[in-house]
Design a protein around this motif. Structure first.
Motif, short mmCIF file in Angstrom:
data_model
loop_
_atom_site.label_atom_id
_atom_site.label_comp_id
_atom_site.label_asym_id
_atom_site.label_seq_id
_atom_site.Cartn_x
_atom_site.Cartn_y
_atom_site.Cartn_z
N LEU A 180 74.46 27.00 49.31
CA LEU A 180 73.08 26.90 48.89
C LEU A 180 72.18 27.51 50.10
CD1 LEU A 180 70.75 26.05 47.19
CD2 LEU A 180 70.63 23.73 48.54
N ARG A 181 72.47 27.25 51.35
CA ARG A 181 71.68 27.90 52.40
C ARG A 181 71.59 29.42 52.39
NH1 ARG A 181 71.71 24.60 58.07
NH2 ARG A 181 70.43 26.32 58.41
N LYS A 182 72.80 30.07 52.22
CA LYS A 182 72.86 31.62 51.94
C LYS A 182 72.07 32.02 50.93
CE LYS A 182 77.88 31.68 53.66
NZ LYS A 182 79.21 32.14 53.10
N SER A 183 72.12 31.25 49.88
CA SER A 183 71.35 31.76 48.86
C SER A 183 69.86 31.59 48.99
CB SER A 183 71.69 30.75 47.38
OG SER A 183 70.85 30.88 46.40
N ILE A 184 69.30 30.83 49.53
CA ILE A 184 67.88 30.48 49.71
C ILE A 184 67.53 31.49 50.91
CG2 ILE A 184 67.65 28.32 48.68
CD1 ILE A 184 67.67 26.93 51.66
N ASP A 185 68.35 31.76 51.96
CA ASP A 185 68.10 32.69 53.00
C ASP A 185 67.93 34.10 52.15
OD1 ASP A 185 68.13 30.91 55.01
OD2 ASP A 185 70.28 31.31 55.57
N GLN A 186 68.61 34.40 51.22
CA GLN A 186 68.63 35.64 50.47
C GLN A 186 67.44 35.73 49.76
OE1 GLN A 186 71.01 37.98 50.88
NE2 GLN A 186 69.61 39.54 50.14
N ILE A 187 66.80 34.55 49.23
CA ILE A 187 65.62 34.61 48.62
C ILE A 187 64.57 35.08 49.35
CG2 ILE A 187 63.84 33.12 47.37
CD1 ILE A 187 66.29 31.48 46.07
N VAL A 188 64.48 34.67 50.33
CA VAL A 188 63.38 34.75 51.42
C VAL A 188 63.42 36.29 51.93
CG1 VAL A 188 62.36 34.32 53.64
CG2 VAL A 188 63.02 32.57 52.38
N ALA A 189 64.83 36.86 52.24
CA ALA A 189 64.84 38.19 52.71
C ALA A 189 64.58 39.12 51.51
CB ALA A 189 66.19 38.25 52.99
N ASP A 190 64.74 38.80 50.34
CA ASP A 190 64.58 39.51 49.10
C ASP A 190 62.88 39.61 48.53
OD1 ASP A 190 67.31 40.57 49.13
OD2 ASP A 190 67.85 39.00 47.60
N GLY A 191 62.52 38.44 48.53
CA GLY A 191 61.43 38.16 48.07
C GLY A 191 61.09 37.56 46.72
N TYR A 192 62.50 37.48 46.42
CA TYR A 192 62.51 36.87 44.78
C TYR A 192 63.78 36.30 44.75
CZ TYR A 192 65.50 40.94 44.31
OH TYR A 192 66.66 41.95 44.35
N CYS A 193 63.82 35.59 43.45
CA CYS A 193 65.26 35.19 43.08
C CYS A 193 65.62 35.39 41.62
CB CYS A 193 65.12 33.47 43.25
SG CYS A 193 66.48 32.40 42.69
N ILE A 194 66.89 35.77 41.48
CA ILE A 194 67.43 35.92 39.89
C ILE A 194 68.42 34.86 39.90
CG2 ILE A 194 68.65 37.26 38.44
CD1 ILE A 194 66.63 39.50 39.47
N THR A 195 68.72 33.92 38.68
CA THR A 195 69.91 33.14 38.61
C THR A 195 70.47 33.46 37.06
OG1 THR A 195 68.62 31.39 38.15
CG2 THR A 195 69.25 31.49 40.35
N GLU A 196 71.66 33.04 37.02
CA GLU A 196 72.20 33.25 35.65
C GLU A 196 73.00 32.15 35.37
OE1 GLU A 196 74.89 36.23 32.48
OE2 GLU A 196 73.78 36.83 34.36
N GLY A 197 72.79 31.33 34.55
CA GLY A 197 73.30 30.10 34.14
C GLY A 197 73.64 28.93 35.21
N GLU A 198 72.76 28.97 36.11
CA GLU A 198 72.97 27.91 37.35
C GLU A 198 72.35 26.56 36.69
OE1 GLU A 198 71.77 28.66 41.28
OE2 GLU A 198 72.75 30.92 41.15
N HIS A 199 71.61 26.56 35.98
CA HIS A 199 70.88 25.45 35.20
C HIS A 199 71.29 25.04 33.93
CE1 HIS A 199 66.98 22.98 34.17
NE2 HIS A 199 67.73 22.13 34.29
N VAL A 200 70.90 26.09 33.27
CA VAL A 200 71.54 26.06 31.58
C VAL A 200 72.34 27.46 31.31
CG1 VAL A 200 70.55 26.04 29.37
CG2 VAL A 200 69.44 25.10 31.33
N GLU A 201 73.48 27.04 30.67
CA GLU A 201 74.18 28.34 30.28
C GLU A 201 73.40 29.40 29.65
OE1 GLU A 201 77.59 28.59 31.10
OE2 GLU A 201 78.36 26.43 31.42
N GLU A 202 73.99 30.63 29.81
CA GLU A 202 73.27 31.72 29.04
C GLU A 202 71.57 31.98 29.24
OE1 GLU A 202 75.12 34.27 27.89
OE2 GLU A 202 77.18 32.90 28.78
N ILE A 203 71.54 31.34 30.32
CA ILE A 203 69.80 31.70 30.70
C ILE A 203 69.68 32.36 32.05
CG2 ILE A 203 67.78 30.22 31.06
CD1 ILE A 203 68.32 30.25 28.20
N VAL A 204 68.97 33.14 32.12
CA VAL A 204 68.59 34.21 33.30
C VAL A 204 67.13 33.75 33.68
CG1 VAL A 204 68.21 36.23 34.34
CG2 VAL A 204 70.11 35.90 32.64
N GLY A 205 67.04 33.43 35.09
CA GLY A 205 65.72 33.12 35.22
C GLY A 205 65.31 34.08 36.77
N ILE A 206 64.11 34.54 36.79
CA ILE A 206 63.61 35.28 37.85
C ILE A 206 62.36 34.87 38.29
CG2 ILE A 206 62.88 37.67 38.51
CD1 ILE A 206 64.18 38.69 35.75
#
Length: 256
Positions: A180-206
């Motif tokens: 999780l720490r690696k993931s959130i560090d990447q979010i700050v570095a990129d300035g955005y977040c993209i996930t696929e299926g982490e909360h709900v199957e077959e759902i993409v969030g940006i």
């Protein structure tokens, strides 16, 4: 200064009301236990809240919020930012035909959806205004988390993250703190977040952060949610740019 009986009752009533922000249903005994209150006092408070149409009792003897009056209260509190955000959300949905949400940091371990615009597609992800998620649930939750801990020192960050409840919603859910720490560090570095299926199957969030007008605080996050079948990788930069421009427009109207 000693509190008056009236102010104590008001405080206790608000404490009861706040429990329903994270618990869908509660019995009188559960409320009394959670707040360490006398059960007879809780009965009086619950009866008053029920009489004022803020809560209602279900067939299982538990109480739940009565949505209309709660939404009236919430709309009064959040009306200004929602008015700023609504046209932004509408313009993004008109362009991409996907659902867009504005969430707000709610206490230190939750986020609340305060505005939304649904996709016109028949198959879509949808959630109600006022819904509360535990951080770091979903794309929005991870983005909030990334900016909550961004300015913490290592000790503070470790303590905060270690207390979070990491739920395995799907096979892709992050339940390891180091990951999780690696993931959130990447979010700050990129300035955005993209996930696929982490909360709900077959759902993409940006999601992208929404900073206030002087760029020193992030209490809001702007998110787009779609089915994986409609996510177009070639439009990734367009999705992110539209959300970032929308976040900037909303943030210009936030002073704190």
């Amino acid at each position: 200064m000693k509190k008056s009986n009236k102010s104590l009752v008001t405080e206790r009533t608000l404490n009861v009301l706040m429990l329903f922000a994270t618990e869908k249903e509660l019995s009188v005994s559960q409320i009394a236990s959670l707040l360490d209150e006398n059960i007879s006092s809780v009965y009086r408070i619950v009866n008053t809240m029920e009489a004022q149409d803020f809560i209602e009792q279900k067939s299982n003897k538990k109480y739940t919020l009565k949505t209309p009056n709660i939404l009236k209260l919430y709309n009064m509190v959040s009306k200004e930012i929602r008015e700023y955000a609504k046209p932004v959300l509408i313009s993004i949905v008109e362009r991409f035909k996907e659902s867009v949400y504005l969430s707000e940091l709610y206490e230190q371990e939750n986020i609340m959806i305060i505005e939304k615009q649904d996709s016109p597609n028949r198959l879509k992800w949808t959630e109600n205004i006022g819904h509360v998620y535990h951080i770091p649930t979903g794309t929005g939750g991870k983005t909030h988390l990334a900016y909550i801990v961004r300015n913490m020192d290592e000790k503070q960050k470790t303590e905060y993250l270690s207390k979070l409840k990491l739920t395995k919603y799907t096979a892709k859910s992050i339940t390891d703190v180091s990951e999780l720490r690696k993931s959130i560090d990447q979010i700050v570095a990129d300035g955005y977040c993209i996930t696929e299926g982490e909360h709900v199957e077959e759902i993409v969030g940006i999601a992208v952060p929404v900073f206030n007008s002087i760029n020193d605080e992030c209490r809001h996050v702007l998110s787009m949610v779609m089915t994986a079948s409609r996510f177009d990788p070639s439009k990734k930069d367009a999705y992110i740019h539209a959300l970032q421009e929308g976040a900037k427009r909303i943030g210009q109207n936030l002073s704190n």
